[in-house]
Design an enzyme around this catalytic site. Structure first.
Site, PDB file in Angstrom:
ATOM      1  N   ASP A   1      12.639   4.611  -8.697  1.00 19.33           N
ATOM      2  CA  ASP A   1      11.845   3.414  -8.981  1.00 19.33           C
ATOM      3  C   ASP A   1      10.776   3.126  -7.928  1.00 19.33           C
ATOM      4  OD1 ASP A   1      13.302   2.972 -11.233  1.00 19.33           O
ATOM      5  OD2 ASP A   1      14.609   1.439 -10.355  1.00 19.33           O
TER       6      ASP A   1
ATOM      7  N   HIS B   1      -0.613  22.158  11.287  1.00 19.88           N
ATOM      8  CA  HIS B   1      -0.288  21.005  10.438  1.00 19.88           C
ATOM      9  C   HIS B   1       1.099  20.451  10.757  1.00 19.88           C
ATOM     10  CE1 HIS B   1      -3.477  22.223   7.222  1.00 19.88           C
ATOM     11  NE2 HIS B   1      -4.006  21.638   8.281  1.00 19.88           N
TER      12      HIS B   1
ATOM     13  N   ASP C   1      -3.388  14.090  16.400  1.00 18.50           N
ATOM     14  CA  ASP C   1      -4.489  14.066  15.428  1.00 18.50           C
ATOM     15  C   ASP C   1      -4.169  12.934  14.475  1.00 18.50           C
ATOM     16  OD1 ASP C   1      -6.314  14.492  13.400  1.00 18.50           O
ATOM     17  OD2 ASP C   1      -6.049  16.676  13.366  1.00 18.50           O
TER      18      ASP C   1
ATOM     19  N   ASP D   1     -11.020  10.400  11.826  1.00 15.23           N
ATOM     20  CA  ASP D   1     -10.227  11.614  12.072  1.00 15.23           C
ATOM     21  C   ASP D   1     -10.430  12.002  13.534  1.00 15.23           C
ATOM     22  OD1 ASP D   1      -8.922  14.029  11.912  1.00 15.23           O
ATOM     23  OD2 ASP D   1     -10.333  14.965  10.524  1.00 15.23           O
TER      24      ASP D   1
ATOM     25  N   HIS E   1      -9.224  27.876  12.997  1.00 17.61           N
ATOM     26  CA  HIS E   1      -9.822  27.002  11.980  1.00 17.61           C
ATOM     27  C   HIS E   1     -11.311  26.845  12.260  1.00 17.61           C
ATOM     28  CE1 HIS E   1      -9.837  23.636  14.875  1.00 17.61           C
ATOM     29  NE2 HIS E   1      -8.581  23.933  15.168  1.00 17.61           N
TER      30      HIS E   1
ATOM     31  N   HIS F   1     -15.574  19.496   9.360  1.00 15.26           N
ATOM     32  CA  HIS F   1     -15.655  19.305   7.909  1.00 15.26           C
ATOM     33  C   HIS F   1     -16.393  18.001   7.669  1.00 15.26           C
ATOM     34  CE1 HIS F   1     -12.319  16.457   8.585  1.00 15.26           C
ATOM     35  NE2 HIS F   1     -11.759  17.405   9.310  1.00 15.26           N
TER      36      HIS F   1
ATOM     37  N   HIS G   1     -11.197  15.286   4.307  1.00 10.27           N
ATOM     38  CA  HIS G   1     -11.996  16.491   4.088  1.00 10.27           C
ATOM     39  C   HIS G   1     -12.921  16.130   2.933  1.00 10.27           C
ATOM     40  CE1 HIS G   1      -8.745  19.291   6.005  1.00 10.27           C
ATOM     41  NE2 HIS G   1      -9.280  18.452   6.853  1.00 10.27           N
TER      42      HIS G   1
ATOM     43  N   GLU H   1     -14.362  19.569  16.010  1.00 10.20           N
ATOM     44  CA  GLU H   1     -12.969  19.664  16.437  1.00 10.20           C
ATOM     45  C   GLU H   1     -12.530  21.068  16.826  1.00 10.20           C
ATOM     46  OE1 GLU H   1     -10.073  19.292  13.224  1.00 10.20           O
ATOM     47  OE2 GLU H   1     -11.683  18.694  11.871  1.00 10.20           O
TER      48      GLU H   1
ATOM     49  N   TYR I   1      -5.296  27.466  20.852  1.00 10.16           N
ATOM     50  CA  TYR I   1      -3.852  27.387  20.627  1.00 10.16           C
ATOM     51  C   TYR I   1      -3.225  28.692  21.102  1.00 10.16           C
ATOM     52  CZ  TYR I   1      -6.067  24.049  17.506  1.00 10.16           C
ATOM     53  OH  TYR I   1      -6.867  23.064  17.002  1.00 10.16           O
TER      54      TYR I   1
ATOM     55  N   ARG J   1      -6.696  20.524  21.081  1.00 10.54           N
ATOM     56  CA  ARG J   1      -7.813  20.268  20.159  1.00 10.54           C
ATOM     57  C   ARG J   1      -8.454  18.954  20.584  1.00 10.54           C
ATOM     58  NH1 ARG J   1      -5.508  20.973  15.683  1.00 10.54           N
ATOM     59  NH2 ARG J   1      -4.968  18.892  14.936  1.00 10.54           N
TER      60      ARG J   1
ATOM     61  N   GLU K   1     -11.218  16.258  18.913  1.00 16.52           N
ATOM     62  CA  GLU K   1     -11.921  16.004  17.648  1.00 16.52           C
ATOM     63  C   GLU K   1     -12.593  14.640  17.660  1.00 16.52           C
ATOM     64  OE1 GLU K   1      -9.354  15.805  14.145  1.00 16.52           O
ATOM     65  OE2 GLU K   1     -11.094  16.191  12.858  1.00 16.52           O
TER      66      GLU K   1
END
Ligand code: GLY
Ligand code: MN
Ligand code: MN
Length: 434
Positions: free
Chosen positions: A36, A239, A256, A267, A346, A350, A357, A380, A384, A402, A404
């Protein structure tokens, strides 16, 4: 954002469509989370862009040149029994008075009314393929018109992908959109500053995530995407959203996280030391990423095409990989072979807007598109170095960085919307020591 902004957008779309067309867009459906329970409702970005209308179970028809009204909205009818549970429904009267519709009808009447609006229109603009249920409905309305052909009804001869026009429109932001995006960026920037001051060894990643979430909600925002809060080697999982590990003294933390305000995203990524002080190795990696980011931001300019910031960042990152001893060889060879993707896998950014994105082509006719004032993008770069990386000095293993920011293209360069977050090593250490 007031209704004149949405009206201006519909006009611009209608000018691009020309007469003889009809654009038909559905609101996002409500999505079930479990039994529900539903996910918090988020309007479809295209639908929001053109209507600013907040409810599900709505369909907008935009019909340039229609004498009785060019913007018709189908939406829920007011219903006191339902409103006791879920609050006020906008209804048809307010769809007209507050949301600028020329005409509004109950969504339950759409099968009777919409085919008549389609009839006589040569082209239907729609986004087929993203919502199978809506696609089937649309075809049923078209078939209704076709079935009346013997009675003289003219059915549309063409289906046109609405996104070609609409997403080109969305990729260049209006001054009102830039203002809204700056607000979202400022909320996120303040959240990062607050979190840096809060961070301590022994906290869990989710406790840090909670600091961001609280800051976003205090501004009536939501996270624009699931926050990535990765301590130590978790920063190397691009991610990573488990966010359930304990933060260790001596590790870096990569966060991030960006707020969405009135559907506009920000972002931001910052990487900072859990204990407030960078080690020598962390410092060396961080300085490379920071220089790459600065080079990329300098390349954000209307004289440049989309890929120039990425190229600039990649050159600096590869030089850094060579000087840190992560790779051997020569810069151009490494860029050509793509070997650098072992540590930078990467792209440098973007488009950013209603979607994190965001929509909009990156190439036009096979060529990287030129940057234009009003476009907003992220910058960004990252490095790594996962644990166990072959041939890499152990001291660097498990470091992921990173950085960004969100950047608007201006007539003479770039405007960093997220400039309020500490970024240099000295500034971060000073904030965390305070
Ligand atoms: N937060 C998603 C991204 O940086 O693209
Ligand atoms: Mn991000
Ligand atoms: Mn991003």
């Amino acid at each position: 954002m007031d209704s004149s902004e949405f009206e201006r957008r519909r006009r611009e779309l209608m000018a691009a469509m020309g007469e003889g067309g009809i654009a038909i867009l559905p609101a996002a459906p409500e999505r079930r989370r479990n039994r529900d329970v539903f996910h918090p409702y988020r309007q479809d970005s295209d639908f929001w862009y053109l209507t600013g209308f907040p409810e599900p179970e709505a369909v907008a028809a935009i019909i340039p040149g229609r004498a009785q009204g060019e913007y018709v909205l189908f939406c829920r009818e007011r219903d006191p029994a339902h409103e006791v549970w879920d609050g006020e429904i906008v209804g048809q009267d307010r769809a007209v008075s507050d949301y600028g519709a020329d005409d509004a009808f109950p969504i339950d009447d759409i099968d009777e009314i919409l085919p008549g609006l389609i009839e006589g229109r040569g082209r239907v603009y729609c986004t087929l393929g993203s919502d199978a249920e809506f696609d089937a409905q649309l075809l049923a309305w078209i078939n209704q018109v076709r079935s009346r052909a013997r009675g003289g009804a003219r059915s549309p001869g063409e289906f046109v992908a609405l996104e070609h026009l609409l997403h080109e429109q969305r990729v260049v932001k209006s001054p009102a959109e830039i203002r809204q995006m700056r607000r979202a960026a400022e909320v996120s920037a303040a959240a990062h500053m607050h979190a840096m001051r809060t961070c301590r060894p022994g906290m869990y990643e989710y406790e840090m995530e909670a600091e961001y979430l609280a800051a976003f909600r205090r501004a009536n925002g939501w996270p624009a995407y699931p926050s990535i809060v990765g301590g130590g080697a978790n920063a190397c999982v691009l991610h990573y959203i488990r966010n359930d590990a304990r933060l260790r003294d001596g590790d870096l933390l990569l966060v991030d996280a960006g707020a969405e305000l009135e559907c506009y995203a920000s972002d931001i990524t910052r990487t900072y030391p859990v204990n407030g002080r960078f080690s020598a190795e962390q410092r060396a990696v961080y300085e490379v990423v920071l220089s790459a980011q600065q080079a990329a931001i300098e390349a954000v300019h209307p004289d440049n095409h989309w890929n120039r910031p990425h190229e600039a960042a990649t050159r600096v990152l590869v030089d850094g990989m060579l000087s840190l001893g992560l790779l051997d060889g020569d810069r151009d060879g490494i860029i050509e072979s793509g070997e650098y993707r072992r540590f930078f896998m990467h792209r440098t950014g973007h488009w950013l807007g209603l979607d994190v994105h965001d929509v909009g082509d990156y190439r036009i006719d096979g060529q990287w598109r030129q940057l234009e004032p009003g476009m907003v993008l992220t910058v960004e770069p990252g490095l790594y170095i996962p644990p166990g990386a072959e041939g890499v000095d152990e001291r660097f293993q498990g470091i992921g960085v990173r950085i960004e920011d969100d950047v608007a293209v201006t007539a003479d360069g770039a405007d960093i919307l997220t400039a309020d977050v500490a970024k240099s090593i000295d500034d971060i250490e000073a904030v965390m020591a305070a």
